[in-house]
Design a protein around this motif. Structure first.
Motif, PDB file in Angstrom:
ATOM      1  N   GLY A 201       1.875  59.099  69.951  1.00  0.00           N
ATOM      2  CA  GLY A 201       0.550  58.963  69.418  1.00  0.00           C
ATOM      3  C   GLY A 201       0.358  59.327  67.961  1.00  0.00           C
ATOM      4  N   LYS A 202       1.663  59.278  67.099  1.00  0.00           N
ATOM      5  CA  LYS A 202       1.456  59.596  65.844  1.00  0.00           C
ATOM      6  C   LYS A 202       3.176  59.267  65.190  1.00  0.00           C
ATOM      7  N   PRO A 203       3.296  58.652  63.920  1.00  0.00           N
ATOM      8  CA  PRO A 203       4.569  58.330  63.383  1.00  0.00           C
ATOM      9  C   PRO A 203       5.252  59.566  63.244  1.00  0.00           C
ATOM     10  N   PHE A 204       6.741  59.137  63.151  1.00  0.00           N
ATOM     11  CA  PHE A 204       7.690  60.486  63.103  1.00  0.00           C
ATOM     12  C   PHE A 204       7.424  61.155  61.840  1.00  0.00           C
ATOM     13  N   ASN A 205       7.118  60.424  60.738  1.00  0.00           N
ATOM     14  CA  ASN A 205       7.116  61.155  59.420  1.00  0.00           C
ATOM     15  C   ASN A 205       5.714  62.013  59.232  1.00  0.00           C
ATOM     16  N   SER A 206       5.043  61.967  60.348  1.00  0.00           N
ATOM     17  CA  SER A 206       3.589  62.366  60.115  1.00  0.00           C
ATOM     18  C   SER A 206       3.457  63.814  60.637  1.00  0.00           C
ATOM     19  N   GLU A 207       3.092  64.776  60.095  1.00  0.00           N
ATOM     20  CA  GLU A 207       2.831  66.130  60.532  1.00  0.00           C
ATOM     21  C   GLU A 207       1.302  66.605  61.013  1.00  0.00           C
ATOM     22  N   GLN A 208       0.304  65.535  60.233  1.00  0.00           N
ATOM     23  CA  GLN A 208      -0.931  65.729  60.782  1.00  0.00           C
ATOM     24  C   GLN A 208      -1.372  65.225  62.175  1.00  0.00           C
TER      25      GLN A 208
END
Length: 437
Positions: free
Chosen positions: A169-176
């Motif tokens: 549900g989110k990109p691997f480089n996204s912590e948000q």
């Protein structure tokens, strides 16, 4: 609770159950007393070697048989009918000798005629070079060059990465985290789905470059490279994203490919079950199922249902694997199911006996192919003796329900048994749970 009910006494003992099951299954495994796992699947072709002959391949893989990269190598070994031995590596506590031996400390690794090779791609190519029987690369030089390029540049378009980003549900480089903002979450999921579908469109084109259902027309190492990831997506996406690859009109070639892969006898021996793949995604990676899907399973529509060997063989395999490992299973249920919290030293023998009885009944049902009623429900009674009998029956049923439900989600495929055997076990447990209450 009494130590053994009359119904349990009427069941065959473990030795009798194991003997019948083993006589009626073609599955092969070894026992590993005192180790985890307590049993391990072995090469389908070890019987071709003489007793004094050692296999020329030693495969190092993960203990749970979850690793998709190990699956590639195992798949190839079965396709090429190469006898091999297996050394299981605990990924949570890798032995020092393994870290010293393998520079990456990752699995899989293999010793091929004594030579160490690691990284799944390199192992596949080394096997192809050493063993020319049942070749898994095209013979024609041009097609072979194309296949080698596809292997070398596997997932160059980012298909696998985009698939797992869609699942997360989110990109691997996204912590948000956008989970608390539904509108942003929905928009992000749509973008991730669109990206994944674009990659699948490209894969669909690649599958059409040669006549036939496979990437190179005929089955090859290219198919083996893609199989673990695509099959996992096929299991995970319906449960966690409500998205299906099966019977998806947008990807007809991919569906033909999935059908063909699933029909290969070698893959039947090494593939995980959908339930195993979904439990891994949920428990290890924290991905939440949609629609409160508690079973974390997915019913695969035809023609993708489990195929391969005779259906009875799957039931017998499940019966034999459980019978050969029942003591470890009982100990695991008591320790990890939650029962232990309410068990004292005084009541432990009766609890163990109750679990033993339910497991023997399960194996008996797998062998016989029918689910007998758990027991006649006691009629309402005002006498203390009859009320006590009713309470005993209810307590035994409760222990059985906990044990069976725990076991159903505990079975790991293909560590504990083949995917077909696991499905046989799960469906039999479901029927038994319905009969208990």
């Amino acid at each position: 609770m009494k130590t053994e009910t009359s119904q349990q006494k009427s069941l065959p003992n473990w030795e009798e159950l194991l003997q019948v099951a083993q006589q009626n299954t073609t599955a092969k495994w070894i026992s590993r007393p005192g180790q985890t796992p307590a049993t391990a699947t072995i090469s389908s072709y070890l019987h071709r070697l003489s007793p004094e002959e050692k296999p020329s391949v030693l495969l190092y893989r993960d203990t749970h048989a979850w690793c998709p990269f190990c699956e590639r190598v195992w798949f190839a070994l079965e396709e090429k009918q190469i006898p091999f031995e297996t050394e299981l590596i605990d990924l949570s506590n890798k032995p020092q000798w393994y870290k010293d031996m393998v520079p990456t400390a990752l699995v899989p690794a293999a010793k091929i005629e004594g030579e160490l090779v690691y990284e799944s791609k390199d192992i596949l190519l080394a096997l192809e070079k050493k063993f020319d029987r049942f070749p898994l690369l095209p013979i024609a030089s041009q097609e072979k060059s194309v296949a080698l390029d596809m292997i070398e540049n596997f997932d160059a378009n980012g298909l696998v990465r985009s698939g797992y980003e869609f699942l997360r549900g989110k990109p691997f480089n996204s912590e948000q985290s956008t989970e608390t903002i539904p509108e942003q979450m929905a928009a992000q999921l749509l973008n991730l789905q669109t990206t994944f579908e674009t990659k699948l469109d490209q894969l669909e084109v690649t599958l059409g470059q040669y006549p036939g259902v496979y990437f190179m027309g005929e089955f090859s190492l290219v198919d083996i490279m893609y199989t673990p990831a695509i099959r996992r997506f096929a299991a995970n996406l319906p449960v966690f994203r409500g998205y299906s690859l099966y019977n998806n009109d947008r990807f007809p070639r991919l569906n033909q490919w999935l059908t063909a892969i699933n029909k290969r006898s070698a893959y039947q021996r090494v593939k995980p079950s959908p339930r195993t793949n979904n439990l891994i995604m949920h428990k290890l990676f924290g991905v939440q199922p949609i629609h409160n899907n508690k079973s974390l399973s997915v019913t695969q529509p035809q023609p993708h249902a489990e195929a391969g060997s005779d259906k009875q063989d799957y039931f017998m395999e499940a019966a034999a694997r459980l019978s050969s490992n029942y003591q470890t299973v009982i100990a695991d249920i008591i320790k990890n199911s939650g029962i232990k919290k309410w068990v004292s030293q005084e009541t432990l023998p009766s609890i163990e006996s109750a679990i033993d009885g339910h497991l023997r009944r399960l194996v008996h049902c797998l062998i016989e192919g029918s689910i007998p009623l758990f027991s006649d429900k006691p009629v309402d009674s005002k006498t203390d003796q009859q009320n006590e009998g009713k309470e005993e029956l209810a307590a035994d049923a409760a222990v059985g329900a906990i044990a069976l439900a725990f076991l159903r989600n505990r079975v790991c495929v293909p560590r504990d048994m083949s995917a077909g055997a696991a499905v046989a076990l799960e469906t039999t447990i479901d029927a038994m749970l319905s009969s208990i209450y």
